[in-house]
Design an enzyme around this catalytic site. Structure first.
Site, short mmCIF file in Angstrom:
data_model
loop_
_atom_site.label_atom_id
_atom_site.label_comp_id
_atom_site.label_asym_id
_atom_site.label_seq_id
_atom_site.Cartn_x
_atom_site.Cartn_y
_atom_site.Cartn_z
N ASP A 517 26.30 -23.83 -62.69
CA ASP A 517 25.40 -22.78 -62.20
C ASP A 517 26.10 -21.43 -62.08
OD1 ASP A 517 26.95 -23.82 -60.04
OD2 ASP A 517 25.60 -22.90 -58.60
N GLU A 518 25.28 -20.40 -62.06
CA GLU A 518 25.67 -19.03 -61.72
C GLU A 518 26.83 -18.47 -62.55
OE1 GLU A 518 24.03 -18.61 -57.18
OE2 GLU A 518 26.14 -19.11 -57.40
#
Length: 846
Positions: A517-518
């Site tokens: 993620d991210e």
């Protein structure tokens, strides 16, 4: 000779004086306060640091740097008064004097105004861990111990923007919510939670004492030993276990093959727990355990019930983050035992991130000798930089710490005995700074030793990469380079060592979480090796490198017989629609038995249906939504309530009222605590029958940016965890199935009253005694003023409200609130539990 020795002493003394700070760090008092949110009509905050010189000597005009960590990015530049503000990396920022700074005279003060992004409306938002570094000692940080966050006194310090009309949850609002809860007598409440599929109470009781024996089927010896230990803790004496059908308590095997299913049947002669598998026996033991009196004694009278039960979801998980801030092995075991009480069966252990690597990997000692420690330094070859207020010293137990290989194996065995699977998470390619800096330190050490090949063996960063980016948490260098073969060798090494530890613990690893993620925009754009790989593989640009990387990670995982598990972004792909960048379900991974935690269901945020879109696309989905199951979110909108709130506020009711297969139906408020407007979910994807089969289970998450102690961890976990366990285990309740909105509302309110009474009157009292006691949150009182008198109530029935009218803090000996209070001044109210522990005080003016 004596002259030379004297000169040498003078020389050494001069060097020591030159290296010593001219001003004691404890001579500064530092205060910080918000001036205004929504500053200049923008999503930003103006705040002020005040430096007060407490000594009789001047604070120097130069030769120092002031460090602090702040979860809000501080705009760099000239702050006035000869002070320059700079962002270092992540949450770390500095003040430095310029030529215009004149120092601080004895007894005088200096104000420094700073502008930061977003807003600051809670005490946990503020700067933390300030320290001074003198230019003459650049590797040494001196903690500022006299540091204060000044509480707000005006609405403009609490509003997010000037238009924010609801800056805080009021005591009156809490009163109105509490007023809907009925007080249900203890003897009318169900005795087992989570709610069983079928439950019947019968007259009579069964008495357990030290002569009671536990008979067990050979497959259930471990469970018999566990039950014996539970009863020993209650009775104070050991309880015998015997193989076979002897014993007043029997653990029997039946033909039910459903994992976790069990029956529990009591009579005056004893209890029988039956299941086709050990997990079911264990859950039956937990149900029997909940029938035991909270008081210890030589005999225990157990009420009689008949239960038929099985879990709704096979995946009932708690994600615990020990990377951002560390928790000891002992505290983690305590949390695992708590999970077992409420029949959770997965511990998702987040052990690596930008701010820490928390498990020993043989052959890569730098991961813990560097990545497992935080401290100030001139580089990060011995420890990572301070984060989340960990300060300059490596001894800070929230910033520094890790599990040895032996610790991790012990954790695995402890969890296995409680039928809890531990799923390790290794974050990548983003959120990987601790690993990257650890391997950089390894590289430097081996290069100095002339071992070039070994130095490059596990390298995760390209030294020629000139890409510029900032992650969500403001890191500039936290993403693994996907064009380096050494990155994949590193992952193979880590995965292989984790697999070996799980095997040694007797808890074989069959699934591993690999983050995903991210990853921020701008990564890899100016990396020569990435550009070469893009050309070689005929990619369209740097964005495609993510899919290349994760595909290779998937192959590493799958080749070892493991299922790949990641955060929602790992199942999404960036594309263009109507001239804009959008994220869609990635068709490349949907058919590869790929499991995802889907967290983004911020109510009113536009992505409420992402869970269902991914499940409908073929991904195995774990319901991990921030709006209901991120326990690091504050309970209510209150300045003094710890926790974040970017995804909303998560009180005890939100985990309880979540409907897994129709999350829109009972959603009530947005991320700011406002009532959701009609039409919020119009056009949102709904869960298909195919998608429903892909919902693997439910997960709560406790991220640790604001969690630095066991007490803080338990405060945010409890009692929220009980509602989540109910929803993960119990069948869909009547109020979730009812189609008539008014009828569903009535059914829900009745169920909520029963549940919160059980929590307050049964569960929390036993948690007060279990494992030395859990420090659950005690709520603030609700209060209104009517006819000049203060009326009060409490969310958790059975807890006691005490009050004072003389301005003093209520104590466990203050008068108990039983009727409206008349007073000429402020009435202070505080809630106490059965053990005499109090919550936070509120003051109400009649």
């Amino acid at each position: 000779m004596r002259f030379r020795f004297t000169c040498l002493l003078m020389l050494l003394s001069g060097i020591a004086m030159a290296q010593s700070p001219a001003f004691p760090a404890n001579g500064l008092k530092v205060k910080w306060e918000v001036v205004e949110n929504g500053y200049q009509g923008k999503p930003q905050t103006l705040s002020t640091f005040t430096f007060i010189n407490k000594t009789k000597q001047a604070f120097p005009a130069s030769g120092w740097t002031f460090f602090f960590t702040f979860v809000r990015y501080v705009s760099p530049g000239d702050a006035g008064n000869g002070i320059q503000v700079a962002h270092v990396n992540g949450p770390l920022a500095t003040f430095k004097p310029t030529a215009g700074f004149k120092g601080i005279a004895p007894g005088d003060s200096l104000k420094i105004n700073v502008v930061s992004v977003a807003w600051v409306t809670a005490i946990t938002d503020g700067p933390e861990g300030p320290y001074l570094v003198w230019d003459q000692q650049p590797a040494k940080g001196h903690a500022i111990t006299d540091y204060t966050v000044v509480p707000p006194t005006s609405d403009k310090q609490l509003r997010r923007t000037a238009a924010d009309q609801h800056p805080q949850t009021t005591a009156a609002e809490i009163y109105q919510r509490n007023a809907r809860i009925k007080d249900v007598p203890l003897d009318q409440l169900p005795k087992i939670l989570p709610t069983p599929v079928a439950y019947e109470e019968k007259p009579g009781a069964f008495t357990i004492n030290a002569n009671t024996a536990i008979g067990y089927h050979p497959d259930f010896k471990q469970e018999a030993e566990y039950l014996s230990a539970v009863l020993k803790d209650a009775l104070g004496k050991p309880v015998r276990i015997v193989a076979g059908n002897e014993g007043a308590i029997r653990l029997e095997k039946n033909n039910d093959t459903a994992t976790g299913a069990y029956s529990l049947s009591g009579s005056s002669n004893g209890y029988v727990i039956a299941s086709g598998n050990a997990a079911g026996i264990f859950y039956g033991i937990q149900s029997l355990r909940s029938l035991l009196s909270t008081a210890k004694g030589s005999t225990i009278s157990v009420p009689l019930v008949d239960v038929k039960d099985q879990p709704r979801f096979g995946f009932r998980s708690m994600m615990i983050d020990v990377a951002r801030n560390f928790q000891s092995k002992q505290q983690l075991l305590k949390v695992i035992d708590l999970m077992a009480v409420y029949k959770l069966n997965v511990l998702h252990l987040h052990m690596s991130d930008d701010e820490g690597w928390r498990v020993e990997i043989p052959g890569l000692p730098e991961l813990t000798s560097v990545g497992g420690r935080r401290a100030h330094g001139v580089n990060e070859l011995e420890a990572l930089q301070p984060s989340y207020g960990s300060g300059p010293d490596v001894v800070n137990t929230a910033g520094s710490g890790f599990y040895t290989r032996a610790d991790y194996i012990e954790i695995l065995r402890f969890a296995r005995q409680r039928h809890i699977k531990v799923i390790p998470e290794i974050e990548m390619p983003g959120h990987a700074r601790a690993a990257i800096k650890s391997m950089d330190a390894r590289y430097e050490k081996l290069m100095k030793a002339g071992k070039t090949a070994e130095a490059n063996e596990y390298r995760l960063s390209d030294p020629d990469d000139k890409s510029q980016y900032r992650s969500v948490q403001e890191w500039k260098d936290n993403v693994i380079n996907p064009a380096l073969p050494s990155a994949y060798k590193f992952m193979e090494k880590v995965v292989d060592e984790l697999v070996a530890m799980h095997k040694e613990a007797g808890a074989p690893l069959d699934i591993i979480h690999m983050g995903g993620d991210e990853t921020p925009a701008g990564v890899w754009a100016k990396s020569p090796v990435c550009q070469a790989l893009i050309a070689k593989e005929k990619m369209s640009g740097p964005d495609d490198l993510w899919y290349y990387f994760y595909d290779r990670i998937a192959k590493i995982v799958n080749q070892r017989g493991l299922q790949l598990y990641g955060w929602e972004e790992a199942g999404m792909r960036k594309t263009r629609r109507d001239g804009r960048d959008v994220m869609i379900a990635n068709p490349d991974f949907g058919n590869r038995n790929f499991q995802l935690d889907v967290w983004n269901n911020v109510m009113g945020g536009g992505m409420e249906d992402l869970t269902y879109r991914l499940a409908n696309a073929g991904y195995k989905v774990v319901l991990s939504g921030v709006s209901n199951y991120y326990f690091d979110m504050a309970y209510v909108k209150d300045y003094y309530e710890p926790g974040f709130y970017w995804g909303g506020y998560v009180d005890v009711d939100k985990p309880f009222y979540f409907i897994p297969f129709d999350l829109y139906k009972n959603a009530k408020e947005d991320d700011q605590g406002r009532t959701l407007p009609p039409g919020t979910f119009v056009g949102k994807d709904r869960l298909t029958e195919y998608g429903q089969r892909n919902i693997a289970g439910v997960q709560a998450a406790l991220w640790s940016e604001t969690v630095k102690t066991p007490a803080q961890q338990e405060y945010l976990l409890l009692p929220k965890l009980i509602g989540m366990a109910e929803r993960a285990w119990a069948p869909d309740p009547a109020w979730a199935r009812e189609k008539d909105e008014a009828a569903a509302g009535r059914l829900y309110q009745e169920a909520w009253s029963n549940f919160i009474n059980v929590v307050a009157k049964r569960e929390l009292p036993r948690l007060t005694r279990l494992n030395g006691g859990y420090l659950y949150r005690i709520p603030t009182a609700g209060a209104i003023v009517e006819n000049g008198k203060v009326l009060a109530n409490v969310q958790l029935p059975g807890m006691v409200i005490r009050y004072t009218t003389d301005g003093k803090e209520p104590t466990a000996k203050s008068p108990v609130y039983t009727e409206p209070v008349a007073a000429t001044g402020a009435v202070k109210l505080k809630v106490f539990d059965s053990a005499g522990r109090g919550g936070r005080t509120i003051a109400v003016q009649p």
